[in-house]
Design an enzyme around this catalytic site. Structure first.
Site, PDB file in Angstrom:
ATOM      1  CB  CYS A  77      38.512  36.439  39.161  1.00 40.26           C
ATOM      2  SG  CYS A  77      38.339  35.212  40.491  1.00 40.26           S
ATOM      3  CG  HIS A 178      35.952  39.763  41.485  1.00 41.65           C
ATOM      4  ND1 HIS A 178      35.401  39.401  40.276  1.00 41.65           N
ATOM      5  CD2 HIS A 178      36.239  38.619  42.138  1.00 41.65           C
ATOM      6  CE1 HIS A 178      35.337  38.082  40.204  1.00 41.65           C
ATOM      7  NE2 HIS A 178      35.854  37.586  41.318  1.00 41.65           N
ATOM      8  CD  GLU A 180      34.117  42.660  39.061  1.00 40.26           C
ATOM      9  OE1 GLU A 180      33.801  41.478  39.299  1.00 40.26           O
ATOM     10  OE2 GLU A 180      35.278  43.005  38.755  1.00 40.26           O
TER      11      GLU A 180
END
Length: 196
Positions: A77, A178, A180
């Site tokens: 990001c 993202h 994650e």
């Protein structure tokens, strides 16, 4: 393997560490120069404003440490946007200049900013980051600024305008989404990066 997450004091540090640990690896969150310089893999997460992350990295004398990184390095990001020459955010603040391309505000027209939620990532060529990932897979985004399409773009996303969702220059990789927060497909991408 010495896996390092650069401590950028952002909210997704622990979720990234947990995602890595779920894959059976251990990761260290740090700003220690020696640990970073000896990393086998380096993650640079970022959430917030370009000016704040540059200010923080400058105060920790980490800018040159990142630029000198010789191991595979993944910016996530805002961490990806750090690799740019400058960002239109914060009145054109100078970034790390690893990729000689500015980050610009998304020209999303009628669509709201920030670009928040799930969107598709498209790529034409096989790449180690995309092992066992299909082009058109959905990842989680939250951002208002992005790299335009450039010679280092290896995947793109459309939000009324096409932008770079994955870039690579030498050992520097960047993802605008993202991983994650992107479920199993995000975990696969993190695993692929760790295996590069």
């Amino acid at each position: 393997m010495n896996i390092v997450i650069l401590d950028t004091n952002c909210a997704n540090l622990l979720s990234l560490k947990l995602s890595i640990e779920k894959l059976g690896y251990q990761a260290t969150i740090t700003t220690d120069h020696d640990i970073i310089k000896n990393a086998d893999k380096l993650f640079i997460p970022g959430v917030g404003s370009a000016s704040e992350i540059i200010k923080q990295l400058s105060s920790s004398n980490l800018i040159q440490v990142i630029k000198d990184s010789a191991c595979p390095t993944l910016g996530i990001c805002l961490g990806m946007q750090l690799f740019s020459s400058c960002s239109a955010e914060s009145h054109g603040i100078e970034m790390l200049g690893i990729v000689n391309t500015p980050v610009t505000l998304l020209n999303s027209q009628t669509l709201p900013l920030p670009h928040t939620g799930w969107n598709q990532v498209f790529f034409d060529k096989s790449h180690p980051l995309f092992n066992n990932i299909q082009s058109g897979s959905w990842f989680y985004f939250i951002h208002s600024y992005a790299f335009p399409i450039n010679k280092y773009t290896i995947a793109s996303t459309d939000y009324n305008v096409k932008f770079s969702s994955v870039i690579q220059k030498n050992n520097f990789f960047g993802v605008q989404f993202h991983p994650e927060k992107s479920g199993s497909v995000g975990s696969t991408l993190i695993f692929n990066f760790l295996e590069i």
